[in-house]
Design a protein around this motif. Structure first.
Motif, PDB file in Angstrom:
ATOM      1  N   ILE A 186      57.602   0.223 -13.819  1.00 53.79           N
ATOM      2  CA  ILE A 186      56.245  -0.318 -13.696  1.00 53.79           C
ATOM      3  C   ILE A 186      55.235   0.801 -13.457  1.00 53.79           C
ATOM      4  O   ILE A 186      55.556   1.851 -12.902  1.00 53.79           O
ATOM      5  CB  ILE A 186      56.154  -1.383 -12.595  1.00 53.79           C
ATOM      6  CG1 ILE A 186      56.373  -0.769 -11.194  1.00 53.79           C
ATOM      7  CG2 ILE A 186      57.144  -2.510 -12.858  1.00 53.79           C
ATOM      8  CD1 ILE A 186      56.067  -1.735 -10.057  1.00 53.79           C
ATOM      9  N   VAL A 187      54.006   0.556 -13.890  1.00 50.93           N
ATOM     10  CA  VAL A 187      52.949   1.546 -13.741  1.00 50.93           C
ATOM     11  C   VAL A 187      51.607   0.837 -13.843  1.00 50.93           C
ATOM     12  O   VAL A 187      51.477  -0.187 -14.518  1.00 50.93           O
ATOM     13  CB  VAL A 187      53.065   2.657 -14.818  1.00 50.93           C
ATOM     14  CG1 VAL A 187      52.879   2.092 -16.223  1.00 50.93           C
ATOM     15  CG2 VAL A 187      52.087   3.792 -14.569  1.00 50.93           C
ATOM     16  N   GLY A 188      50.600   1.377 -13.154  1.00 50.07           N
ATOM     17  CA  GLY A 188      49.261   0.808 -13.225  1.00 50.07           C
ATOM     18  C   GLY A 188      48.861   0.137 -11.925  1.00 50.07           C
ATOM     19  O   GLY A 188      49.707  -0.229 -11.100  1.00 50.07           O
ATOM     20  N   GLU A 189      47.557  -0.024 -11.746  1.00 50.18           N
ATOM     21  CA  GLU A 189      47.048  -0.641 -10.532  1.00 50.18           C
ATOM     22  C   GLU A 189      47.564  -2.075 -10.393  1.00 50.18           C
ATOM     23  O   GLU A 189      47.446  -2.883 -11.298  1.00 50.18           O
ATOM     24  CB  GLU A 189      45.515  -0.652 -10.551  1.00 50.18           C
ATOM     25  CG  GLU A 189      44.892  -1.175  -9.285  1.00 50.18           C
ATOM     26  CD  GLU A 189      43.377  -1.091  -9.296  1.00 50.18           C
ATOM     27  OE1 GLU A 189      42.758  -1.564  -8.324  1.00 50.18           O
ATOM     28  OE2 GLU A 189      42.816  -0.560 -10.274  1.00 50.18           O
ATOM     29  N   LEU A 237      42.258 -10.433 -21.913  1.00 53.28           N
ATOM     30  CA  LEU A 237      43.634 -10.015 -21.667  1.00 53.28           C
ATOM     31  C   LEU A 237      44.414  -9.828 -22.963  1.00 53.28           C
ATOM     32  O   LEU A 237      44.429 -10.710 -23.825  1.00 53.28           O
ATOM     33  CB  LEU A 237      44.345 -11.085 -20.811  1.00 53.28           C
ATOM     34  CG  LEU A 237      45.848 -10.910 -20.579  1.00 53.28           C
ATOM     35  CD1 LEU A 237      46.132  -9.654 -19.761  1.00 53.28           C
ATOM     36  CD2 LEU A 237      46.418 -12.151 -19.896  1.00 53.28           C
ATOM     37  N   ALA A 238      45.067  -8.669 -23.074  1.00 53.47           N
ATOM     38  CA  ALA A 238      46.056  -8.438 -24.125  1.00 53.47           C
ATOM     39  C   ALA A 238      47.396  -8.296 -23.430  1.00 53.47           C
ATOM     40  O   ALA A 238      47.580  -7.416 -22.585  1.00 53.47           O
ATOM     41  CB  ALA A 238      45.733  -7.178 -24.919  1.00 53.47           C
ATOM     42  N   LEU A 239      48.342  -9.180 -23.766  1.00 49.20           N
ATOM     43  CA  LEU A 239      49.626  -9.238 -23.077  1.00 49.20           C
ATOM     44  C   LEU A 239      50.762  -9.127 -24.083  1.00 49.20           C
ATOM     45  O   LEU A 239      50.945 -10.003 -24.933  1.00 49.20           O
ATOM     46  CB  LEU A 239      49.730 -10.555 -22.301  1.00 49.20           C
ATOM     47  CG  LEU A 239      51.042 -10.854 -21.578  1.00 49.20           C
ATOM     48  CD1 LEU A 239      51.367  -9.783 -20.543  1.00 49.20           C
ATOM     49  CD2 LEU A 239      50.973 -12.234 -20.920  1.00 49.20           C
ATOM     50  N   ALA A 240      51.515  -8.037 -23.992  1.00 49.97           N
ATOM     51  CA  ALA A 240      52.686  -7.838 -24.849  1.00 49.97           C
ATOM     52  C   ALA A 240      53.928  -8.259 -24.083  1.00 49.97           C
ATOM     53  O   ALA A 240      54.203  -7.753 -22.984  1.00 49.97           O
ATOM     54  CB  ALA A 240      52.796  -6.374 -25.263  1.00 49.97           C
ATOM     55  N   LEU A 241      54.687  -9.177 -24.649  1.00 49.79           N
ATOM     56  CA  LEU A 241      55.901  -9.701 -24.037  1.00 49.79           C
ATOM     57  C   LEU A 241      57.090  -8.971 -24.654  1.00 49.79           C
ATOM     58  O   LEU A 241      57.405  -9.165 -25.830  1.00 49.79           O
ATOM     59  CB  LEU A 241      55.996 -11.203 -24.277  1.00 49.79           C
ATOM     60  CG  LEU A 241      54.771 -11.999 -23.792  1.00 49.79           C
ATOM     61  CD1 LEU A 241      54.736 -13.378 -24.435  1.00 49.79           C
ATOM     62  CD2 LEU A 241      54.767 -12.101 -22.274  1.00 49.79           C
ATOM     63  N   THR A 291      48.813  -1.526 -18.022  1.00 47.42           N
ATOM     64  CA  THR A 291      49.677  -1.795 -16.872  1.00 47.42           C
ATOM     65  C   THR A 291      51.017  -2.336 -17.364  1.00 47.42           C
ATOM     66  O   THR A 291      51.060  -3.131 -18.309  1.00 47.42           O
ATOM     67  CB  THR A 291      49.019  -2.816 -15.932  1.00 47.42           C
ATOM     68  OG1 THR A 291      47.807  -2.252 -15.398  1.00 47.42           O
ATOM     69  CG2 THR A 291      49.939  -3.212 -14.791  1.00 47.42           C
ATOM     70  N   VAL A 292      52.094  -1.911 -16.718  1.00 48.29           N
ATOM     71  CA  VAL A 292      53.423  -2.431 -17.028  1.00 48.29           C
ATOM     72  C   VAL A 292      53.951  -3.181 -15.809  1.00 48.29           C
ATOM     73  O   VAL A 292      54.078  -2.601 -14.720  1.00 48.29           O
ATOM     74  CB  VAL A 292      54.411  -1.308 -17.402  1.00 48.29           C
ATOM     75  CG1 VAL A 292      55.805  -1.893 -17.649  1.00 48.29           C
ATOM     76  CG2 VAL A 292      53.926  -0.549 -18.631  1.00 48.29           C
ATOM     77  N   ASN A 293      54.224  -4.463 -15.984  1.00 51.57           N
ATOM     78  CA  ASN A 293      54.938  -5.263 -15.004  1.00 51.57           C
ATOM     79  C   ASN A 293      56.325  -5.558 -15.553  1.00 51.57           C
ATOM     80  O   ASN A 293      56.566  -5.440 -16.756  1.00 51.57           O
ATOM     81  CB  ASN A 293      54.200  -6.575 -14.726  1.00 51.57           C
ATOM     82  CG  ASN A 293      52.818  -6.347 -14.139  1.00 51.57           C
ATOM     83  OD1 ASN A 293      52.606  -5.425 -13.368  1.00 51.57           O
ATOM     84  ND2 ASN A 293      51.875  -7.202 -14.516  1.00 51.57           N
ATOM     85  N   ALA A 294      57.244  -5.954 -14.681  1.00 51.24           N
ATOM     86  CA  ALA A 294      58.614  -6.158 -15.141  1.00 51.24           C
ATOM     87  C   ALA A 294      59.279  -7.325 -14.427  1.00 51.24           C
ATOM     88  O   ALA A 294      58.910  -7.673 -13.309  1.00 51.24           O
ATOM     89  CB  ALA A 294      59.440  -4.885 -14.926  1.00 51.24           C
ATOM     90  N   ILE A 295      60.255  -7.909 -15.111  1.00 50.19           N
ATOM     91  CA  ILE A 295      61.148  -8.875 -14.484  1.00 50.19           C
ATOM     92  C   ILE A 295      62.557  -8.295 -14.564  1.00 50.19           C
ATOM     93  O   ILE A 295      63.059  -7.991 -15.652  1.00 50.19           O
ATOM     94  CB  ILE A 295      61.059 -10.271 -15.135  1.00 50.19           C
ATOM     95  CG1 ILE A 295      62.036 -11.240 -14.458  1.00 50.19           C
ATOM     96  CG2 ILE A 295      61.270 -10.239 -16.636  1.00 50.19           C
ATOM     97  CD1 ILE A 295      61.753 -12.699 -14.787  1.00 50.19           C
ATOM     98  N   LEU A 332      48.267  -5.451 -20.671  1.00 52.53           N
ATOM     99  CA  LEU A 332      49.510  -5.548 -19.908  1.00 52.53           C
ATOM    100  C   LEU A 332      50.727  -5.557 -20.831  1.00 52.53           C
ATOM    101  O   LEU A 332      50.707  -6.190 -21.885  1.00 52.53           O
ATOM    102  CB  LEU A 332      49.545  -6.842 -19.087  1.00 52.53           C
ATOM    103  CG  LEU A 332      48.492  -7.070 -18.010  1.00 52.53           C
ATOM    104  CD1 LEU A 332      48.683  -8.456 -17.396  1.00 52.53           C
ATOM    105  CD2 LEU A 332      48.568  -6.005 -16.931  1.00 52.53           C
ATOM    106  N   ILE A 333      51.778  -4.880 -20.396  1.00 57.54           N
ATOM    107  CA  ILE A 333      53.105  -5.039 -20.978  1.00 57.54           C
ATOM    108  C   ILE A 333      53.961  -5.775 -19.961  1.00 57.54           C
ATOM    109  O   ILE A 333      54.066  -5.357 -18.796  1.00 57.54           O
ATOM    110  CB  ILE A 333      53.757  -3.688 -21.327  1.00 57.54           C
ATOM    111  CG1 ILE A 333      52.948  -2.956 -22.403  1.00 57.54           C
ATOM    112  CG2 ILE A 333      55.199  -3.892 -21.796  1.00 57.54           C
ATOM    113  CD1 ILE A 333      53.452  -1.543 -22.699  1.00 57.54           C
ATOM    114  N   ASP A 334      54.557  -6.866 -20.378  1.00 55.56           N
ATOM    115  CA  ASP A 334      55.427  -7.681 -19.541  1.00 55.56           C
ATOM    116  C   ASP A 334      56.847  -7.456 -20.049  1.00 55.56           C
ATOM    117  O   ASP A 334      57.253  -8.030 -21.058  1.00 55.56           O
ATOM    118  CB  ASP A 334      55.001  -9.154 -19.669  1.00 55.56           C
ATOM    119  CG  ASP A 334      55.765 -10.077 -18.746  1.00 55.56           C
ATOM    120  OD1 ASP A 334      56.922  -9.771 -18.413  1.00 55.56           O
ATOM    121  OD2 ASP A 334      55.196 -11.118 -18.359  1.00 55.56           O
ATOM    122  N   LEU A 335      57.603  -6.585 -19.358  1.00 52.57           N
ATOM    123  CA  LEU A 335      58.926  -6.196 -19.832  1.00 52.57           C
ATOM    124  C   LEU A 335      60.018  -6.877 -19.025  1.00 52.57           C
ATOM    125  O   LEU A 335      59.994  -6.855 -17.797  1.00 52.57           O
ATOM    126  CB  LEU A 335      59.085  -4.676 -19.748  1.00 52.57           C
ATOM    127  CG  LEU A 335      60.403  -4.111 -20.274  1.00 52.57           C
ATOM    128  CD1 LEU A 335      60.167  -2.846 -21.097  1.00 52.57           C
ATOM    129  CD2 LEU A 335      61.387  -3.819 -19.130  1.00 52.57           C
TER     130      LEU A 335
END
Length: 219
Positions: free
Chosen positions: A183-186, A21-25, A161-165, A133-136
């Motif tokens: 958001i985008v991605g499976e 996992l590569a996770l950008a916060l 993949t982009v997830n968001a809060i 993942l990008i966690d925005l």
């Protein structure tokens, strides 16, 4: 603005990946975020990274973590570069750096598309990771620069993949906007925080779902 696109060649087949996992916060520091709210975000994020389940999953995955501060056009900065999380001590150090991270900007607009574009570029350094993942986090609509949806094809091409809060402190329909535009991605998803006070619990929930690949609701 330059859009960063790379070929998927070599990503289908190859040796066993050392990084799961590569996770950008990516943290919003726009003008709508005051100093107290900034501190809630950073302290809450640091605390969530120390959650026993989250920390165990990150170390097992030999995850790469990175912290980005973003606001208006041309104002995105990696404040903590990619770090290999191969031990609990390294993760503790990363969490401490998050909590102590000095705010770079204030009083600027909200350029979500450019935040995604700039963060996407940094993934060239972690192409060996199985999941990207990008966690925005954000508390407002994009109101400057390229539209977030314009970046989606390039994110898909990179397998990011982009997830968001969505922090609905002042924008009550922000969750719906993030669903439609950010958001985008499976399996991409949005977690809603009713306000900044709700952020620490919501970011913990979000990280639990991301790092453990859970699809059910996490309490």
């Amino acid at each position: 603005m330059q859009l960063f696109v790379s070929s998927l060649a070599g990503m289908i087949a190859g040796p066993v990946l050392a990084c799961d996992l590569a996770l950008a916060l990516a943290v919003d520091v726009s003008g709508s975020v005051d100093e107290k709210e900034y501190r809630i975000q950073m302290d809450g994020l640091a605390l969530a990274l120390r959650d026993p389940v989250v920390s165990e999953a990150l170390v097992r995955a030999r995850a790469r973590l990175m912290l980005v501060q973003w606001t208006g056009s041309s104002r995105q900065r990696v404040t903590i570069p990619w770090t290999v999380i191969d031990s609990f001590s390294v993760l503790d150090d990363f969490s401490e750096r998050v909590a102590a991270d000095t705010r770079v900007w204030r009083n600027y607009s909200t350029a979500i598309g450019e935040a995604l574009d700039a963060t996407m570029a940094a993934f060239a350094e972690v192409d060996n990771c199985a999941r990207r993942l990008i966690d925005l986090s954000g508390d407002g609509l994009s109101n400057e620069g390229v539209e977030p949806r314009e970046i989606h094809p390039y994110l898909r091409a990179r397998g990011i993949t982009v997830n968001a809060i969505a922090i609905e402190q002042s924008e009550q329909e922000l969750t719906a906007y993030f669903f439609e535009n950010v958001i985008v991605g499976e399996g991409a998803f949005v977690v809603t925080a009713a306000g900044f006070a709700d952020y620490p619990a919501r970011i913990r929930k979000k990280l639990l779902r991301e790092v453990t690949q859970q699809t059910a609701e996490v309490q």
